[in-house]
Design an enzyme around this catalytic site. Sequence first.
Site, short mmCIF file in Angstrom:
data_model
loop_
_atom_site.label_atom_id
_atom_site.label_comp_id
_atom_site.label_asym_id
_atom_site.label_seq_id
_atom_site.Cartn_x
_atom_site.Cartn_y
_atom_site.Cartn_z
N THR A 136 45.84 -43.12 84.85
CA THR A 136 44.59 -42.44 85.19
C THR A 136 43.81 -42.07 83.93
OG1 THR A 136 43.78 -40.31 86.01
CG2 THR A 136 46.06 -40.35 85.33
N ASP A 137 42.50 -41.90 84.09
CA ASP A 137 41.69 -41.43 82.96
C ASP A 137 41.94 -39.94 82.68
OD1 ASP A 137 40.44 -40.40 85.22
OD2 ASP A 137 38.41 -40.97 84.62
N GLU A 138 42.64 -39.26 83.61
CA GLU A 138 42.82 -37.81 83.43
C GLU A 138 43.72 -37.49 82.24
OE1 GLU A 138 43.30 -35.66 87.11
OE2 GLU A 138 42.21 -37.19 88.22
N TYR A 161 49.64 -32.67 86.64
CA TYR A 161 49.55 -34.08 87.06
C TYR A 161 49.23 -34.98 85.85
CZ TYR A 161 47.28 -38.38 88.70
OH TYR A 161 46.90 -39.70 88.86
N LYS A 165 51.45 -37.91 83.91
CA LYS A 165 51.01 -39.31 83.77
C LYS A 165 50.91 -39.68 82.28
CE LYS A 165 49.90 -41.89 86.56
NZ LYS A 165 50.70 -42.87 87.38
P1 NAD Z 1 49.10 -41.91 96.67
O1 NAD Z 1 49.55 -40.50 96.53
O2 NAD Z 1 48.14 -42.28 97.75
O3 NAD Z 1 50.37 -42.86 96.86
C1 NAD Z 1 51.53 -42.74 96.11
C2 NAD Z 1 52.62 -43.59 96.74
O4 NAD Z 1 53.82 -43.43 95.97
C3 NAD Z 1 52.96 -43.17 98.18
O5 NAD Z 1 53.08 -44.32 99.00
C4 NAD Z 1 54.30 -42.47 98.04
O6 NAD Z 1 55.13 -42.58 99.19
C5 NAD Z 1 54.91 -43.19 96.84
N1 NAD Z 1 55.90 -42.36 96.14
C6 NAD Z 1 55.74 -41.08 95.71
N2 NAD Z 1 56.88 -40.64 95.14
C7 NAD Z 1 57.75 -41.68 95.17
C8 NAD Z 1 59.09 -41.86 94.72
N3 NAD Z 1 59.75 -40.85 94.13
N4 NAD Z 1 59.67 -43.05 94.90
C9 NAD Z 1 59.02 -44.08 95.50
N5 NAD Z 1 57.76 -43.95 95.98
C10 NAD Z 1 57.13 -42.78 95.81
O7 NAD Z 1 48.54 -42.30 95.23
P2 NAD Z 1 47.32 -43.24 94.82
O8 NAD Z 1 46.07 -42.44 94.82
O9 NAD Z 1 47.39 -44.49 95.61
O10 NAD Z 1 47.70 -43.53 93.30
C11 NAD Z 1 48.54 -44.63 92.96
C12 NAD Z 1 48.70 -44.65 91.45
O11 NAD Z 1 47.43 -44.80 90.83
C13 NAD Z 1 49.32 -43.39 90.88
O12 NAD Z 1 50.18 -43.75 89.83
C14 NAD Z 1 48.12 -42.61 90.34
O13 NAD Z 1 48.51 -41.79 89.25
C15 NAD Z 1 47.22 -43.74 89.90
N6 NAD Z 1 45.78 -43.45 89.91
C16 NAD Z 1 45.21 -42.89 91.01
C17 NAD Z 1 43.82 -42.68 91.00
C18 NAD Z 1 43.13 -42.11 92.22
O14 NAD Z 1 41.93 -41.82 92.14
N7 NAD Z 1 43.78 -41.95 93.35
C19 NAD Z 1 43.05 -43.01 89.88
C20 NAD Z 1 43.71 -43.58 88.78
C21 NAD Z 1 45.06 -43.80 88.81
P1 TYD Z 2 40.08 -34.77 93.57
O1 TYD Z 2 39.65 -35.70 94.65
O2 TYD Z 2 41.21 -33.83 93.83
O3 TYD Z 2 40.35 -35.66 92.27
P2 TYD Z 2 40.66 -35.21 90.74
O4 TYD Z 2 40.90 -33.76 90.70
O5 TYD Z 2 41.88 -35.99 90.43
O6 TYD Z 2 39.46 -35.62 89.97
O7 TYD Z 2 38.83 -33.88 93.14
C1 TYD Z 2 37.60 -34.46 92.74
C2 TYD Z 2 36.66 -33.33 92.36
O8 TYD Z 2 36.35 -32.57 93.54
C3 TYD Z 2 37.27 -32.35 91.38
O9 TYD Z 2 36.25 -31.87 90.49
C4 TYD Z 2 37.74 -31.20 92.26
C5 TYD Z 2 36.73 -31.19 93.39
N1 TYD Z 2 37.25 -30.73 94.71
C6 TYD Z 2 36.62 -29.68 95.38
O10 TYD Z 2 35.59 -29.12 94.91
N2 TYD Z 2 37.13 -29.28 96.57
C7 TYD Z 2 38.25 -29.84 97.10
O11 TYD Z 2 38.69 -29.41 98.21
C8 TYD Z 2 38.89 -30.92 96.41
C9 TYD Z 2 40.13 -31.58 96.95
C10 TYD Z 2 38.35 -31.34 95.21
#
Ligand code: NAD
Ligand code: TYD
Length: 354
Positions: A136-138, A161, A165
């Site tokens: 992630t970019d975070e 989080y 990561k």
């Molecule tokens: P998500 O929470 O929707 O899915 C995570 C998946 O991992 C789920 O299917 C869960 O069952 C599985 N999982 C969790 N713990 C586990 C374990 N101990 N063993 C096996 N499986 C397990 O997450 P996402 O949003 O799809 O993110 C996927 C990846 O991409 C993550 O690594 C996240 O850090 C990264 N990422 C997410 C975003 C975003 O905006 N969602 C952006 C950049 C990177």
């Molecule tokens: P989120 O979807 O949780 O992603 P991330 O924190 O990983 O960027 O949140 C996106 C933005 O929205 C973040 O600035 C937090 C804000 N947010 C709210 O204001 N209310 C909410 O209920 C949630 C879940 C997020």
Amino acid sequence: MKEKTTKNILITGGAGFIGSHVVRLFVNKYPNYQIFNLDALTYAGNLENLTDIEEKPNYHFIKADINNASEINNLFEKYNFDNVIHLAAESHVDRSITDPLAFVKTNLIGTVNLLNAAKELWRDNLEDKLFYHISTDEVYGTLGETGLFTETTAYAPNSPYSASKASSDHFVRAYGETYDLPYFISNCSNNYGPNQFPEKLIPLFIHNIIQNKPLPVYGDGKYTRDWLYVIDHATAIDLAFHKGKNKQTYNIGGFNEWQNLDLIKLLCELMDKKLGREKSSSTKLITYIKDRPGHDKRYAIDATKIHKELGWKPSVTFEEGLEKTIDWYLENELWLKSVTSGKYQEYYDDQYKK
Ligand code: NAD
Ligand code: TYD
């Protein structure tokens, strides 16, 4: 890297939001690859996300927990994985504030378990092997009013989080340096799209608008995120997997920054139209609540490297992607209902009671 036509590819977290789109893309596009989706099916994992491909001959599901080192080692031995695309993670910042240790376990220890299993299996032959870590970019922390995250921006994670990561990114890189394990890392901006669990901003607000429930905006809402449609992320992963160079990192993002409040107003406007509600009725649901601790002010990705080196760019505008996303949630009422019952209500009440 030379391309092999047959591969056993392990995709972890393939039942989750981004993982399910990556699994679908690989299963459909590469019938000669065997795709193993390993997922523990936590609250965020849902096999309903993959019903359209579950019968395909090159798709295999393994229910397993990456925290279980011996089980992971056995699976590597049994299936002889050539490549890993690692997405399994605890992914929600708010949950990491409540329970940081769960994030250390899965995101850090789970990743190191996978690295150890790969290192062991690939010990005598590293040819065509790859550990691709999705991040992630975070990890870069927060930006001020200007500037963008590049691949050389120093890591400065602010939430449990992002700290978990960042640690896992460091371990992947360390295994590359120490054991010569072939790897890539990509750091992507905020994803949105179909199948996202309604704890993240966009699906949570879509769900609340449908139900006419308050829209809980943290702080003053003047926080900025850079949004990318999930299928564009999956396409970038496909390209990086096949064309990226060993030991490289890529930033992935759509040059698409939105302040939360502006995004929320656009979402409300689109939802009012789709639901046939009076103009501005959904914006009335906006409710300002206590800010998230350690809330990062602004994320924005410089995606020049992946664009120039691999020719990747997003395929949809934000308005198109948002509309497709809303349509998906409106058409998949049953999916939404099933993931928002029971435990979700407990999570929601606890998270938003403050
Ligand atoms: P998500 O929470 O929707 O899915 C995570 C998946 O991992 C789920 O299917 C869960 O069952 C599985 N999982 C969790 N713990 C586990 C374990 N101990 N063993 C096996 N499986 C397990 O997450 P996402 O949003 O799809 O993110 C996927 C990846 O991409 C993550 O690594 C996240 O850090 C990264 N990422 C997410 C975003 C975003 O905006 N969602 C952006 C950049 C990177
Ligand atoms: P989120 O979807 O949780 O992603 P991330 O924190 O990983 O960027 O949140 C996106 C933005 O929205 C973040 O600035 C937090 C804000 N947010 C709210 O204001 N209310 C909410 O209920 C949630 C879940 C997020």
